[in-house]
Write an enzyme that holds these catalytic residues in place. Structure first.
Site, PDB file in Angstrom:
ATOM      1  N   SER A 150       0.758  -1.424  -0.055  1.00  0.00           N
ATOM      2  CA  SER A 150      -0.032   0.043  -0.123  1.00  0.00           C
ATOM      3  C   SER A 150       0.942   1.275   0.047  1.00  0.00           C
ATOM      4  O   SER A 150       1.680   1.483   0.772  1.00  0.00           O
ATOM      5  CB  SER A 150      -0.950   0.119   1.177  1.00  0.00           C
ATOM      6  OG  SER A 150      -1.254   1.360   1.322  1.00  0.00           O
ATOM      7  N   LEU A 151       0.560   2.132  -0.859  1.00  0.00           N
ATOM      8  CA  LEU A 151       1.203   3.503  -0.956  1.00  0.00           C
ATOM      9  C   LEU A 151       0.679   4.545  -0.081  1.00  0.00           C
ATOM     10  O   LEU A 151       1.052   5.697  -0.038  1.00  0.00           O
ATOM     11  CB  LEU A 151       1.309   3.998  -2.409  1.00  0.00           C
ATOM     12  CG  LEU A 151       1.827   2.940  -3.501  1.00  0.00           C
ATOM     13  CD1 LEU A 151       1.727   3.513  -4.900  1.00  0.00           C
ATOM     14  CD2 LEU A 151       3.156   2.676  -3.121  1.00  0.00           C
TER      15      LEU A 151
ATOM     16  N   THR B 216      -8.825  -1.849   2.406  1.00  0.00           N
ATOM     17  CA  THR B 216      -8.529  -2.213   0.945  1.00  0.00           C
ATOM     18  C   THR B 216      -8.956  -3.579   1.042  1.00  0.00           C
ATOM     19  O   THR B 216      -9.305  -4.062   1.792  1.00  0.00           O
ATOM     20  CB  THR B 216      -7.011  -2.014   0.629  1.00  0.00           C
ATOM     21  OG1 THR B 216      -6.886  -2.394  -0.629  1.00  0.00           O
ATOM     22  CG2 THR B 216      -6.160  -2.482   1.542  1.00  0.00           C
TER      23      THR B 216
ATOM     24  N   LYS C 225     -13.437  -4.219   2.028  1.00  0.00           N
ATOM     25  CA  LYS C 225     -14.330  -3.155   1.679  1.00  0.00           C
ATOM     26  C   LYS C 225     -15.732  -3.432   1.510  1.00  0.00           C
ATOM     27  O   LYS C 225     -16.658  -2.595   1.848  1.00  0.00           O
ATOM     28  CB  LYS C 225     -14.065  -2.593   0.133  1.00  0.00           C
ATOM     29  CG  LYS C 225     -12.406  -1.672   0.124  1.00  0.00           C
ATOM     30  CD  LYS C 225     -12.580  -1.382  -1.492  1.00  0.00           C
ATOM     31  CE  LYS C 225     -11.322  -0.535  -1.553  1.00  0.00           C
ATOM     32  NZ  LYS C 225     -10.996  -0.053  -3.012  1.00  0.00           N
TER      33      LYS C 225
ATOM     34  N   ASP D  98     -13.669   6.329  -3.866  1.00  0.00           N
ATOM     35  CA  ASP D  98     -13.162   5.813  -5.263  1.00  0.00           C
ATOM     36  C   ASP D  98     -14.008   6.798  -6.360  1.00  0.00           C
ATOM     37  O   ASP D  98     -13.196   7.108  -7.374  1.00  0.00           O
ATOM     38  CB  ASP D  98     -13.412   4.418  -5.400  1.00  0.00           C
ATOM     39  CG  ASP D  98     -12.515   3.766  -4.730  1.00  0.00           C
ATOM     40  OD1 ASP D  98     -11.358   4.230  -4.114  1.00  0.00           O
ATOM     41  OD2 ASP D  98     -12.696   2.728  -4.347  1.00  0.00           O
TER      42      ASP D  98
ATOM     43  N   GLY E 202     -15.671  -4.244 -15.700  1.00  0.00           N
ATOM     44  CA  GLY E 202     -15.722  -4.884 -14.365  1.00  0.00           C
ATOM     45  C   GLY E 202     -16.950  -4.376 -13.541  1.00  0.00           C
ATOM     46  O   GLY E 202     -17.640  -3.521 -14.133  1.00  0.00           O
TER      47      GLY E 202
ATOM     48  N   GLY F  76     -17.020  -5.066  -9.850  1.00  0.00           N
ATOM     49  CA  GLY F  76     -16.648  -4.985  -8.739  1.00  0.00           C
ATOM     50  C   GLY F  76     -16.768  -3.609  -7.976  1.00  0.00           C
ATOM     51  O   GLY F  76     -17.347  -2.764  -8.245  1.00  0.00           O
TER      52      GLY F  76
ATOM     53  N   ARG G 147     -16.814 -10.045 -16.865  1.00  0.00           N
ATOM     54  CA  ARG G 147     -16.342 -11.387 -17.180  1.00  0.00           C
ATOM     55  C   ARG G 147     -17.827 -12.047 -16.849  1.00  0.00           C
ATOM     56  O   ARG G 147     -18.340 -12.946 -17.798  1.00  0.00           O
ATOM     57  CB  ARG G 147     -15.252 -11.871 -16.306  1.00  0.00           C
ATOM     58  CG  ARG G 147     -15.017 -13.281 -16.397  1.00  0.00           C
ATOM     59  CD  ARG G 147     -13.782 -13.564 -15.801  1.00  0.00           C
ATOM     60  NE  ARG G 147     -14.132 -13.238 -14.227  1.00  0.00           N
ATOM     61  CZ  ARG G 147     -13.207 -13.645 -13.367  1.00  0.00           C
ATOM     62  NH1 ARG G 147     -11.975 -13.996 -13.743  1.00  0.00           N
ATOM     63  NH2 ARG G 147     -13.418 -13.572 -12.064  1.00  0.00           N
TER      64      ARG G 147
ATOM     65  N   TYR H 260      -2.307   0.759 -10.876  1.00  0.00           N
ATOM     66  CA  TYR H 260      -1.334   1.757 -10.622  1.00  0.00           C
ATOM     67  C   TYR H 260       0.218   1.064 -10.406  1.00  0.00           C
ATOM     68  O   TYR H 260       1.005   1.915 -10.011  1.00  0.00           O
ATOM     69  CB  TYR H 260      -1.400   2.907  -9.652  1.00  0.00           C
ATOM     70  CG  TYR H 260      -1.803   2.481  -8.351  1.00  0.00           C
ATOM     71  CD1 TYR H 260      -1.073   1.943  -7.454  1.00  0.00           C
ATOM     72  CD2 TYR H 260      -3.292   2.285  -8.014  1.00  0.00           C
ATOM     73  CE1 TYR H 260      -1.458   1.387  -6.157  1.00  0.00           C
ATOM     74  CE2 TYR H 260      -3.889   1.801  -6.876  1.00  0.00           C
ATOM     75  CZ  TYR H 260      -2.780   1.578  -5.990  1.00  0.00           C
ATOM     76  OH  TYR H 260      -3.293   0.892  -4.459  1.00  0.00           O
TER      77      TYR H 260
ATOM     78  N   GLY I  87      -3.757   4.434 -12.712  1.00  0.00           N
ATOM     79  CA  GLY I  87      -4.723   4.650 -11.642  1.00  0.00           C
ATOM     80  C   GLY I  87      -3.805   5.501 -10.377  1.00  0.00           C
ATOM     81  O   GLY I  87      -4.578   5.686  -9.541  1.00  0.00           O
TER      82      GLY I  87
HETATM   83  P1  NDP Z   1     -13.204  -6.656  -6.831  1.00  0.00           P
HETATM   84  O1  NDP Z   1     -12.614  -7.963  -6.857  1.00  0.00           O
HETATM   85  O2  NDP Z   1     -14.181  -6.130  -6.211  1.00  0.00           O
HETATM   86  O3  NDP Z   1     -13.782  -6.870  -8.526  1.00  0.00           O
HETATM   87  C1  NDP Z   1     -12.967  -7.186  -9.396  1.00  0.00           C
HETATM   88  C2  NDP Z   1     -13.628  -7.319 -10.888  1.00  0.00           C
HETATM   89  O4  NDP Z   1     -12.670  -7.510 -12.068  1.00  0.00           O
HETATM   90  C3  NDP Z   1     -14.938  -8.342 -10.900  1.00  0.00           C
HETATM   91  O5  NDP Z   1     -15.976  -7.475 -11.588  1.00  0.00           O
HETATM   92  C4  NDP Z   1     -14.345  -9.428 -11.645  1.00  0.00           C
HETATM   93  O6  NDP Z   1     -15.025  -9.914 -12.544  1.00  0.00           O
HETATM   94  C5  NDP Z   1     -13.170  -8.534 -12.713  1.00  0.00           C
HETATM   95  N1  NDP Z   1     -12.047  -9.691 -12.870  1.00  0.00           N
HETATM   96  C6  NDP Z   1     -11.304 -10.125 -11.975  1.00  0.00           C
HETATM   97  N2  NDP Z   1     -10.394 -11.231 -12.850  1.00  0.00           N
HETATM   98  C7  NDP Z   1     -10.902 -10.948 -14.108  1.00  0.00           C
HETATM   99  C8  NDP Z   1     -10.353 -11.650 -15.211  1.00  0.00           C
HETATM  100  N3  NDP Z   1      -9.323 -12.328 -15.040  1.00  0.00           N
HETATM  101  N4  NDP Z   1     -10.806 -11.138 -16.304  1.00  0.00           N
HETATM  102  C9  NDP Z   1     -11.918 -10.442 -16.393  1.00  0.00           C
HETATM  103  N5  NDP Z   1     -12.463  -9.843 -15.335  1.00  0.00           N
HETATM  104  C10 NDP Z   1     -11.930  -9.948 -14.106  1.00  0.00           C
HETATM  105  O7  NDP Z   1     -12.073  -5.617  -6.992  1.00  0.00           O
HETATM  106  P2  NDP Z   1     -11.983  -4.046  -6.913  1.00  0.00           P
HETATM  107  O8  NDP Z   1     -13.373  -3.523  -7.750  1.00  0.00           O
HETATM  108  O9  NDP Z   1     -11.839  -3.678  -5.594  1.00  0.00           O
HETATM  109  O10 NDP Z   1     -10.594  -3.790  -7.643  1.00  0.00           O
HETATM  110  C11 NDP Z   1     -10.674  -3.937  -8.950  1.00  0.00           C
HETATM  111  C12 NDP Z   1      -9.294  -2.752  -9.494  1.00  0.00           C
HETATM  112  O11 NDP Z   1      -9.350  -1.513  -9.000  1.00  0.00           O
HETATM  113  C13 NDP Z   1      -7.881  -3.632  -8.823  1.00  0.00           C
HETATM  114  O12 NDP Z   1      -7.107  -3.855  -9.940  1.00  0.00           O
HETATM  115  C14 NDP Z   1      -7.403  -2.527  -7.894  1.00  0.00           C
HETATM  116  O13 NDP Z   1      -5.998  -2.230  -7.756  1.00  0.00           O
HETATM  117  C15 NDP Z   1      -8.163  -1.312  -8.750  1.00  0.00           C
HETATM  118  N6  NDP Z   1      -8.427  -0.056  -7.839  1.00  0.00           N
HETATM  119  C16 NDP Z   1      -7.859   1.085  -7.827  1.00  0.00           C
HETATM  120  C17 NDP Z   1      -8.097   2.148  -7.250  1.00  0.00           C
HETATM  121  C18 NDP Z   1      -7.147   3.319  -7.358  1.00  0.00           C
HETATM  122  O14 NDP Z   1      -7.176   4.277  -6.542  1.00  0.00           O
HETATM  123  N7  NDP Z   1      -6.418   3.572  -8.438  1.00  0.00           N
HETATM  124  C19 NDP Z   1      -9.051   2.148  -5.869  1.00  0.00           C
HETATM  125  C20 NDP Z   1      -9.615   0.852  -5.977  1.00  0.00           C
HETATM  126  C21 NDP Z   1      -9.422  -0.155  -6.738  1.00  0.00           C
HETATM  127  P3  NDP Z   1     -16.232 -11.088 -11.850  1.00  0.00           P
HETATM  128  O15 NDP Z   1     -17.351 -10.389 -11.556  1.00  0.00           O
HETATM  129  O16 NDP Z   1     -16.505 -11.859 -13.243  1.00  0.00           O
HETATM  130  O17 NDP Z   1     -15.419 -11.624 -10.905  1.00  0.00           O
END
Ligand code: NDP
Length: 314
Positions: free
Chosen positions: A46-47, A93, A97, A133, A158, A160, A183, A263, A284
């Site tokens: 974590s940064l 994180t 969350k 976010d 995505g 998530g 996905r 990022y 990011g």
């Molecule tokens: P979640 O685990 O809540 O969601 C992950 C999402 O990614 C889901 O929609 C999942 O799809 C999809 N996914 C995972 N693996 C794959 C794959 N191999 N192929 C296709 N889709 C995939 O994670 P978060 O939403 O918390 O985080 C997502 C990203 O956002 C992370 O990389 C995180 O680092 C980044 N992030 C950056 C921030 C910033 O400040 N820059 C802040 C918050 C997050 P499925 O529904 O099918 O499982």
């Protein structure tokens, strides 16, 4: 004077890179008491500590922000402790969350809609959840591409926590179009359905719907790319070494802006693909900065020293 300095240096050295629940139960006696932190598992990368500690120092707030490795089954106890220890607050994180929601005493509307919280503020013994976010994303896009979400047709990859925060923000800012690709299609559809009421307005753009969930497949991406301006990757695809871009270069086009929430590298696979296609791309880091600055503002009710925080990330 020298003795005092030496003693304080010795105390400072005892600050750890990563603390645990056991440490939280017996917080060390440091020059600057730990009253803020990030809970995660893993958390060592974590940064946030460098960014928040620089802000605290700049604002002459004599507190310290630390990393805490908290396992899923430890979260309830850890949150109870920060309440008792009168922490200012914490960031959450992966993987906390979503699971933290049921442990909060209150939450703002964003948290309820998104179903995830990344900032907790301790308010007279009560835990209040926020999600910075989405708003951080708005500021990041404005900074990277000098545009506002309301003027854009946006494809979010995505569904998530991060994607839900970003999609809600795009909807609230009345973006021109919003397309969600996930996905697991049902989750993408569910997210689109939850935002339907934001898109009932009169903006109409030819034959394509203003709000749509699409399948995670090449043909669907190919069709949409001619009808969007901004692509946002809110999946972890690109985080691991050897990951390919979630959308290949051959599908990307020069008119696009591409924002990758990842990022860990300046040129993530998606950013590299975008640049190769002649499009603009950003990673990011700017979202990380702005969501962190917004957290600081929630905790201290004062403007965050953005440039001081930014410097720690470069
Ligand atoms: P979640 O685990 O809540 O969601 C992950 C999402 O990614 C889901 O929609 C999942 O799809 C999809 N996914 C995972 N693996 C794959 C794959 N191999 N192929 C296709 N889709 C995939 O994670 P978060 O939403 O918390 O985080 C997502 C990203 O956002 C992370 O990389 C995180 O680092 C980044 N992030 C950056 C921030 C910033 O400040 N820059 C802040 C918050 C997050 P499925 O529904 O099918 O499982």
């Amino acid at each position: 004077m020298t003795t005092k300095k030496t003693r304080s240096e010795a105390k400072k050295k005892s600050a750890k890179e990563v603390y645990t629940l056991a440490d939280l139960k017996h917080l060390p006696d440091l020059d600057l008491p730990i009253r803020l932190g990030v809970f995660g598992d893993p958390v060592e990368h974590s940064l946030s500590p460098q960014m928040q500690n620089a802000a605290l120092q700049h604002c002459k707030i004599d507190l310290q922000y630390a990393r805490f490795q908290i396992l899923p089954n430890e979260l309830a106890e850890a949150l109870d402790l920060i309440r008792k220890l009168e922490f200012v607050g914490v960031n959450l994180t992966i993987p906390h969350k979503v699971s933290a929601l049921e442990l909060l005493d209150g939450a703002d509307d964003n948290v309820k809609r998104i179903g995830a919280t990344n900032v907790i503020k301790v308010e007279v013994g009560k835990l209040r959840g926020f999600n910075t976010d989405g708003h951080g994303f708005t500021r990041a896009v404005r900074e990277e591409f000098s545009v506002d979400l309301r003027d854009l047709r946006i494809l979010v990859l995505g569904a998530g926590g991060a994607a839900r925060a970003i999609a809600l923000q795009c909807a609230k800012e009345n973006c021109e179009r919003l397309v969600i690709a996930n996905r697991t299609s049902e989750k993408g559809q569910k997210l689109a359905d939850s935002l339907r009421n934001f898109f009932e307005g009169p903006k109409v753009f030819g034959p394509v719907p203003r709000l749509q969930a699409i399948r995670w497949e090449e043909a669907a991406f190919r069709f949409q790319i001619a009808n969007v301006d901004l692509i946002v990757n809110a999946t972890p695809v690109g985080l691991n070494r050897g990951d390919l871009s979630p959308i290949p270069t051959r599908l990307l086009a020069p008119h696009l802006m591409v924002y990758d929430t990842i990022y860990s590298a300046k040129r993530t696979p998606l950013v590299a693909a975008a640049l190769e296609a002649g499009a603009r791309g950003a990673n990011g880091l700017s979202m990380l900065l702005h969501q962190g600055a917004l957290a600081f503002e929630i905790w201290f009710q004062r403007e965050a020293p953005l440039e001081v925080m930014r410097k720690t990330l470069s």
